[in-house]
Design a protein around this motif. Structure first.
Motif, PDB file in Angstrom:
ATOM      1  N   HIS A  59       1.064  -9.245  21.262  1.00  0.00           N
ATOM      2  CA  HIS A  59       2.428  -9.647  21.564  1.00  0.00           C
ATOM      3  C   HIS A  59       2.446 -10.957  22.340  1.00  0.00           C
ATOM      4  O   HIS A  59       1.439 -11.382  22.912  1.00  0.00           O
ATOM      5  N   VAL A  60       3.623 -11.586  22.338  1.00  0.00           N
ATOM      6  CA  VAL A  60       3.862 -12.828  23.073  1.00  0.00           C
ATOM      7  C   VAL A  60       4.922 -12.550  24.125  1.00  0.00           C
ATOM      8  O   VAL A  60       5.965 -11.946  23.835  1.00  0.00           O
ATOM      9  N   SER A  61       4.666 -12.974  25.357  1.00  0.00           N
ATOM     10  CA  SER A  61       5.678 -12.831  26.406  1.00  0.00           C
ATOM     11  C   SER A  61       5.952 -14.182  27.038  1.00  0.00           C
ATOM     12  O   SER A  61       5.062 -15.027  27.170  1.00  0.00           O
ATOM     13  N   LEU A  62       7.195 -14.388  27.402  1.00  0.00           N
ATOM     14  CA  LEU A  62       7.658 -15.627  28.013  1.00  0.00           C
ATOM     15  C   LEU A  62       8.145 -15.334  29.418  1.00  0.00           C
ATOM     16  O   LEU A  62       9.114 -14.585  29.596  1.00  0.00           O
ATOM     17  N   LYS A  71      16.177 -18.151  25.725  1.00  0.00           N
ATOM     18  CA  LYS A  71      14.890 -18.726  25.335  1.00  0.00           C
ATOM     19  C   LYS A  71      15.016 -20.229  25.090  1.00  0.00           C
ATOM     20  O   LYS A  71      14.098 -21.007  25.399  1.00  0.00           O
ATOM     21  N   GLY A 117       8.120 -17.397  17.471  1.00  0.00           N
ATOM     22  CA  GLY A 117       8.836 -16.269  16.907  1.00  0.00           C
ATOM     23  C   GLY A 117       9.147 -16.417  15.430  1.00  0.00           C
ATOM     24  O   GLY A 117       9.787 -15.541  14.830  1.00  0.00           O
ATOM     25  N   LEU A 147      -0.042 -15.006  25.446  1.00  0.00           N
ATOM     26  CA  LEU A 147      -0.401 -14.434  24.152  1.00  0.00           C
ATOM     27  C   LEU A 147      -1.487 -13.404  24.389  1.00  0.00           C
ATOM     28  O   LEU A 147      -2.518 -13.706  24.996  1.00  0.00           O
ATOM     29  N   ARG A 190       8.532 -11.592  30.034  1.00  0.00           N
ATOM     30  CA  ARG A 190       9.365 -10.776  29.157  1.00  0.00           C
ATOM     31  C   ARG A 190       9.190 -11.180  27.707  1.00  0.00           C
ATOM     32  O   ARG A 190       8.858 -12.323  27.402  1.00  0.00           O
ATOM     33  N   SER A 191       9.424 -10.234  26.818  1.00  0.00           N
ATOM     34  CA  SER A 191       9.390 -10.528  25.383  1.00  0.00           C
ATOM     35  C   SER A 191      10.749 -10.266  24.737  1.00  0.00           C
ATOM     36  O   SER A 191      10.865 -10.272  23.505  1.00  0.00           O
ATOM     37  N   ASP A 192      11.773 -10.041  25.558  1.00  0.00           N
ATOM     38  CA  ASP A 192      13.082  -9.651  25.019  1.00  0.00           C
ATOM     39  C   ASP A 192      14.199 -10.609  25.422  1.00  0.00           C
ATOM     40  O   ASP A 192      15.360 -10.231  25.512  1.00  0.00           O
ATOM     41  N   TRP A 193      13.850 -11.876  25.675  1.00  0.00           N
ATOM     42  CA  TRP A 193      14.897 -12.851  25.984  1.00  0.00           C
ATOM     43  C   TRP A 193      15.832 -13.030  24.796  1.00  0.00           C
ATOM     44  O   TRP A 193      15.397 -12.990  23.638  1.00  0.00           O
TER      45      TRP A 193
END
Length: 261
Positions: A63-66, A77, A55, A10, A69-72
């Motif tokens: 932004h949050v990334s996993l 996801k 989400g 985060l 990436r943040s576009d899974w």
């Protein structure tokens, strides 16, 4: 490979609604193998933070990334993130086993393997004896444990896309003291096996016992972040919760013990 490619990250999260700041510049990393507990009074922003991570709420800033990436996609996801919300409603006359099997929907495994995973998850949360009961006949605490099993089922398998994360919003709220301890022992075991765990709690001593790090929120801002010994001090507890406490070293465990004065 950078560290952020193996974290739930985060960065400078802000959430504003109607001119009110629900979250203000929150940055945090959830790492595989650790339990991070979130504490704070009612209205501090705990559930908003959880919804932002999952989400369900889009931040106004940050932004949050996993896992880098943040576009899974949603299917991807779902293999990495299991979410237990504050309340889960289900009115269909499913058996407990059928409810837990719902967690296997994103997983590309056959029915036999799914049933075995369901059995193991139910056993882990002390609900195997309920497997043939109708979900609608259970107590509130039993339902909460069944949903914990369902979420565990979803992310039970190692994922080739990256580490897995377990997100829990007040998972002990309906449980008796013995099952509160049991539930958090399960959480601790999942982290020790390599998952990252993010859990919202109200009990300071449960957070102290089972967490690697604790984040304390107050009015949407981060009031403290660190180990239980760093965070759970009389000064911080008084400033955030407006209660006076003594904080001692636990007599038998390597964690602080918070006592109301």
């Amino acid at each position: 490979m950078s560290a952020t490619e193996h974290t739930l990250e985060l960065s400078n999260i802000g959430v504003h609604i109607g001119g009110k700041k629900l979250l203000d510049d929150i940055s945090l990393s959830v790492r595989p193998g650790e339990v991070i507990s979130v504490l704070g009074p009612n209205g501090a922003g705990k559930s908003t933070l959880m919804k932002t991570i999952t989400g369900d709420r889009v931040p106004c800033s940050g932004h949050v990334s996993l896992n880098g990436r943040s576009d899974w996609g949603a299917d991807q996801k779902a293999l990495m993130v299991g979410v237990l919300p504050q309340s889960s409603s289900l009115s269909f006359p499913f058996t407990v086993e059928e409810v837990v099997l719902l967690g296997r929907i994103p997983c590309a495994t056959d029915h036999r393997q799914n049933q075995e995973t369901t059995r193991q998850a139910l056993e882990k949360v002390d609900c195997l004896h309920l497997r043939d009961r109708l979900y609608t006949t259970l107590s509130g605490g039993e339902k909460q444990r069944v949903h914990m099993a369902r979420v565990l089922c979803q992310i039970w398998d190692e994922c080739p896309l990256g580490p897995r994360y377990l997100l829990l919003d007040e998972p002990t709220s309906a449980l008796d003291p013995a099952h509160q301890q049991h539930a958090l022992q399960v959480v601790r075991e999942q982290a020790d096996a390599g998952m990252g765990v993010f859990v919202i709690l109200h009990d300071l001593n449960l957070a102290a016992r089972y967490s690697d790090r604790i984040i304390v929120l107050k009015q949407g801002k981060m009031a403290a972040l660190g180990t239980p010994f760093e965070v759970l001090t009389p000064k911080t507890v008084q400033e955030v919760f407006d209660i006076d406490v003594d904080v001692l070293k636990h007599p038998s465990r390597p964690c602080p013990l918070v006592i109301n004065t």
